[in-house]
Each structure stands twice: as C-alpha cells, then as structure tokens.
Scaffold this active site. Sequence first.
Site, short mmCIF file in Angstrom:
data_model
loop_
_atom_site.label_atom_id
_atom_site.label_comp_id
_atom_site.label_asym_id
_atom_site.label_seq_id
_atom_site.Cartn_x
_atom_site.Cartn_y
_atom_site.Cartn_z
N TYR A 275 0.83 -1.31 -0.10
CA TYR A 275 -0.13 0.09 0.00
C TYR A 275 0.93 1.35 -0.08
CZ TYR A 275 -4.30 2.72 0.87
OH TYR A 275 -5.38 3.52 0.62
N TYR B 248 3.44 5.14 -3.08
CA TYR B 248 3.89 6.51 -2.16
C TYR B 248 5.52 6.74 -2.30
CZ TYR B 248 -0.88 6.72 -1.00
OH TYR B 248 -2.36 6.82 -0.98
#
Length: 834
Positions: free
Chosen positions: A481, A485
């Site tokens: 997840y 980023y």
Amino acid sequence: MAKRYDFSTPPLTYSAEMDYPYPWNKPDPQKYYRQDEPLSPEQEALNQKRAVYRHQAQTILTHIQSLPRFLASRFTRIYYNKVRDNGADKAQYYLYFDFHKTLWPRLLATQNRYQIDFETHATCIPIYDIAPDIERYNHLPDLNSKAIKRLAKNMANGFYALFEQFNDELVAQFDGDRRVLFDLPYQSRIYGQIAELSLALHIVPSHYQTYEKYGRLKLKQIHSAIARLTSADFWVSRLKERRARWIESLSIAAMLVNCNATPYVSDRGVSAVLSQKLANLSYLKMMDVEDENTGERFDLYEKFEKSISNPANRYRELMAMTRGIENIADFRKDIGLFLTLTCPSKFHATSKSIKGKRHEDKKKNKYKASPNKKWVTTDENGIPCGALDVKAAQKYLTHVWSLIRTALGDKNIRFYGVRTVEPHHDSTPHWHILLFTSPRHEQAVIDTCRQKALVEDGDEQGAQEHRFTVEKMKKGRATGYIAKYIAKCVPGDHKGAKAMKNDIDIETGLPVHPVNGQGDIPAPDRIAAWASIWRIRQFQSFGIPSKGAYRECRRLKSLGKKSIAADLGAVAERVRAAADHGNFAEYILSQGGPCTPLPEQTLRVAREKVKEPNNYGEYRSKAVGLYTPLDTTRPVLNTYPRKYRIVKKNIDSTNHTKSGSMPLGGAIGAPWSAVNNCRFNISEVAESSANIPLKQPSETQNLPLEEECLGKKAVVIQKASVPIAAGSPKRQVSTLELTEKEQRLREAVRQFFDSKRFELTHDTLIDMFIKGMRVSDGLYTYWYDGDRLREKLNKQPEEPLKQETKTQNQTNADRIAAVLARVNTKEDNHDNQN
C-alpha cells in the site's frame, strides 16, 4: 505596503477652456473639442468610464512592473497579446478582474512575507548605514549568482562592522578593560541584538532557539553564530536558498503551480534542481577517491552508484525497511494503520474541484484549480499582509506529529512505523504514516491522532472528512500500500517506477511517468525537486533501531570483515549478518526489537570529534565505527581504517580519463586557475613548413634557432627585461605524449628560452609549453599555438607611460586655457558694445 488607489475618480484631463502658460500650448477647439455639438449624457458617461479604465490599466501595469522580472514580463505579454487579439476592452477586463482582483492580493501578500520593510523595521537602520547594498535584498528573485555573492559579501561585512561596534562600545563602557569581552552576559546581550537584526532579514541565526529558551548561550555558541553571520559563504548559501523559495512562492501565488499548470513545483524550480544534479554528476565523473596512505584510486562516480545516494539504492533500502517492519508486525501480531494528515485550508494556496460528474474511479476525474481566498491574510484595513508558504505548512504538520507522539507516550502506547511526505498539486505538503501498534490500542491511537489533527481550525468545512483519514491495513498489504507512495517520491529507474509506468496521478489526473506527448517531467522528479527546494525530509522511520548502525554493518563486508563475534560478541555478529543480507526484520529483532531505547540497542554508531574545527570554530563529530553499549569492555570496531580524499582524475596516454569522461589536467598537476590553457588535440606540424615564425614587436633582435628543427628562418623576438626562474616543479605533473615532430622541437625551445635568460629546462614544462601552455616574464607572454611561436606585450614600461600621461594632461590643460581665453574675450567685446 502597497498604496491603495481609488479607481472611481478619473485622472485629470486637458480641455480648451483651461488657462495655459503660452498660447501655442492651447489646443484648437475646432479640432479637438466640438463645443457646437455637445455630447449626449450617455456618450459623456462612456468617455468618463473609458478614462477611468485607462487610469486603471496604467495603475495595474505599474503594479505589474513592480514584480520580479519573470512575472512582470509574463503578465505584460499576456496583456498586450490580448490588446492585439481581442481589443482593449478584453485586455482591460483581464487586467482588472483576472489580475488585480484575483492574483494581485496573493502576489502582494507573498512579497510582504519575503521583503523587508525598511520603514517599519528600525533594526535594519544600523546595518543599512554600514552596507547600503542591503536594499537589493528586496530584489532577490531578480539577482543572479554574481550579484548574490556581492550582496552576501556586503551583508557579511555589515554584520562584522556591527559586531565590532558593539564590542567597542562595551569596552569603552568599562574604561578600556577588554576582559569584559569574555563576560558571558554581555556577549549574550550582543548576540541578542545581532540576532534581532538577522531575524528582520528572515534569517534565523544559529542556536537562536536555545537563546530564546534560556536567555543566554555559551561563548563557543555565540562565537560560532557570529562567525556565520560575518561569513560571505554563509550568506551566499542562505540567499540562494531564500531566492529559490521566494520564486517558488511567487509562482504558487501566480497560479503557476497547480493541477492545471505545472503540478508540485514550478518549471523554473525543477529546471534549477535538475541542472544542479547534472552538474553534480559531471563533477563525480571528473573526480577520483584516493587513499592518502597508499595512493590507490577509485572512481568516485562508481562509488556514488553503489551508495545510498543513488535513488535506485535508496528505493531498495526503503522497501527492504518497510517489508522488515511489516514482518515484525506480523510476528508480534500488531495491526497496521495508514494515517493521512493534511493542513488546514489556510495553508492551501489553490482549491481543487472536479470538472463535470464525479467518477467512482478517482483516476478518471478531471480537476479545475481556483485561488483559495483563505490563503491570504489581511490587516485591519483590508490590505494583504502575508501568506503561508510550504515551509510553514511542513512546520505545522511536524508540530501536530509531535503532539501525537507526546500524547501516545503519556498513555504508554508503543508504536512504530514509517512516514512519507508528499505534496498536493499546489505544493502544500501532506503526510502518509504507516503506523503499527498493539490491537488493544487501536481505537486509542485513532482517537488521539484525530483529536490532535483537528486542534487548529477543526470546525471548518470539510475538516472532519479530509484533515485526518485512517485506513486499517490487511495482513500482508501494508508494504504494497505504501510502496506506491515511496515509488512516486523517489526518482530514477527502479522497480517501483516500472510498476507505475501506466498509473495516473490522483492529484493531477496526469500520468505519473508521462510518455511522448503527455508531459515533460515525471512526477517523481518534480516531487524530488520540491523536497530539495523546501528542504523537506521525505521519508523517516520511528520506533525502530538506528539505520546508521544498519549501514555501518553493511560496510563491513567491503572491508573484508566477515565476522565481528570476536570483537563485539555473538549478538552483534547476528546484527551484522542480518544487515549484510538485507533482512531488516532480523536486524530489528537482533537490536532489541521495536521501540527499544537507543542506549539499550545491541550496536550503535561510534562518533568522535574531528581534530580541526570548521570555518566557524566548531568541532564536528564524525562516524568512526561501531560499539555495543551492552558491554563497555568491548572496544570500538573501526569501520573507517583508511583515509580518503577526493582528487581529479589522471590522464592516460591517449589523453582521456580512465572512465571516459572529459579530459582534464591531472589531479596533482592541475592548473592553478580555473582557466586551462593546455591543448590536447593540436594539429601536427607539416614537415615541409616546420618553422615557427614569430610576430615582431616594436623593438626586436634576431635570435636564430637550430636550423634542423625550425628550418632556415630565424625567430625574431624581443629580449626579456625581467628574467624568471621557473625551476624544477615541486609536484608530479601529468605525462604528455608528444608526436615525433613535436619532440624535435624540445631542444630548440630549450635553447630559445636559454637565450632569453628564461629558465625553462625541465622536459615536462617544455612539453606543456609545446602543447599550448603560456609562460610570461612579467613584460611579455609567450606561447606556441601549434603553428608558430607567439608573443604578446603585457604592459608598457612605467616611465614612458608616466611621461605620456603627463604630456597628455598638459596638452589638455593648455587647450582648456585657450578656450577660456576666447570665451573671456568674447564677453569683454560684448560688454563694450553694450
């Protein structure tokens, strides 16, 4: 502060009924004013309105010209293009509504944040008298590097003179007793006065937070802070940093940084950062790392590629760390929470809305950017007085995170994880935090984080939905997840970049890695440039053992250290083996586990103070090895047994560097100046014309050279009046390979300089001269350009020059006297006639 203009009052206009000082200045009523046909009220109102519009346009254009050049030229060009394409009315509409009503308050607020108001800041008066060039600080966005260096030097000299003035006044106050200069209270008072001036210039001096907290500093701290403020190098770095942020803030205020223009950072900012990176890479390719003891050399660029400074290696380490933290959480049966912290609306320069209907898939939404009215703060008179920049937003998020950590620590809640910083489309930062904690503390952590995130402006519209968000991580999904980023914030060709090749950026609606025709600069490069300009740390871990010890353990393999059990114990060897294999989970467990205090960890980085102080009198510490705080009887394991220095590359026999980079002079035999006159690709001299004719100066004598080498022509050269003794070189210089024809010139060149009483007998110096090096005896400069020997007169003899100047001055004086005599004669004749 800007002056407020009343656009409702038209400017003064001339008419035929007005009184004029001369009759020929009065306009003709028949041509300019038709009094016999009075205008209708509608026409008069229209003319008056047009006069007001013209007054508005001129005033707004004056505002535009007060901006830095990169903005003034942009808005002026837009205005005149609209005048040409759409007419004056459309151009006036753009000036008043699009610029004056929308952008001008934002630009004015930004200028007020960064500029110095010399009228209100009385503390600037002392240094302004010492360094008048300080007023150029308000034009910092327009200054180039040379002007910034000149301004930095003036400011450093001004602070030095001010510090000396305060000390002289203190000594005079105590009747010349200079021992008072070492009195801590008085020096702290002087530091406070100088710090007040530095803060007025938007520069926070060193150790100011300690001074603000305790009211005094140590003498060493005061002297180091003053040494920085009186150093031109310090001011150069600070002014360049200030200029970059100033330009970036103005670009944000001018709506040049958003999802509809350039996201995250302006084109000027990203171009400057990328240019600096290219310059740094060029420097790395030109340099070597040399062992000071053995002389062994390594390519500096190869070392860079293997280090953590390489973005690809940085990405791998971050992913290994994140995966290791998640494995530890699975082992301990902790839960993962993905938190997002966002700033209040007043920190956002631009609002983002969705064009058309909202799609369920966020990647398909199209966005529209509009100015945020809350971003600009006004005073009691309604005049814009300031705007919050990116650094202020990052400071706010750091403060919120400190409140969260303190609150969780007071509740005795253990947590660990990693956080990333990412900009919104308008450059405002927001945090993504991957936090692991015990399941029984889940709700307490969520409630505490939400409470602290909404302390400031928590009741504004949209705060509950957007200011703080939390998402529970499923088992085995946390690393995947946050990986996107990390990959989005790390530039370079790595596995994450390849995985996001076809992804769409939710912030902008554009591809993260644009292909041909869909953009110019990838999002990771823009985000990295954003972090570089605003000095923002993008990634940080918390609650896990030191990463410094992890990197030091990985260095041991290159030093030939396969085991440290005999040096630091079996547990320390377990730490080293885990770090060597990149097993971050095992490394955390071997160091004591998550949330282990630093003094209780198995291995720590050993540091020692350097022997010599830096330019500001401070003794910095450097890493020297590893030690275990659990057993104080164990020695420090040195991980830096060799001392290195950075030197220039050597030149091989083919006149190219070892790594194929641009040819330079050798690292040891490099030129003393920034100009390299040596030539490496000189055309060969033809056998049929192997002579060196020399251009004759005014006074010459014939000095025949060896006929075998230079042909039958004699070299004509002026005799040097100031001999120079070059002597043997003290350092080893690079070996130059001469052609066969160039080697035949050695003896002739040696005899030529012997006849000139110019000692140039060393073979290396002669080879360098043949290759293009220039030599001078102070009066003449000699060089060989590959075809002929050339000579240049540096300066004329002093005595003839003085005599010529004296003669010229006397001639000018005589000419002036003759002119005055003629003028006086004419005046006398005129008086006699009258």
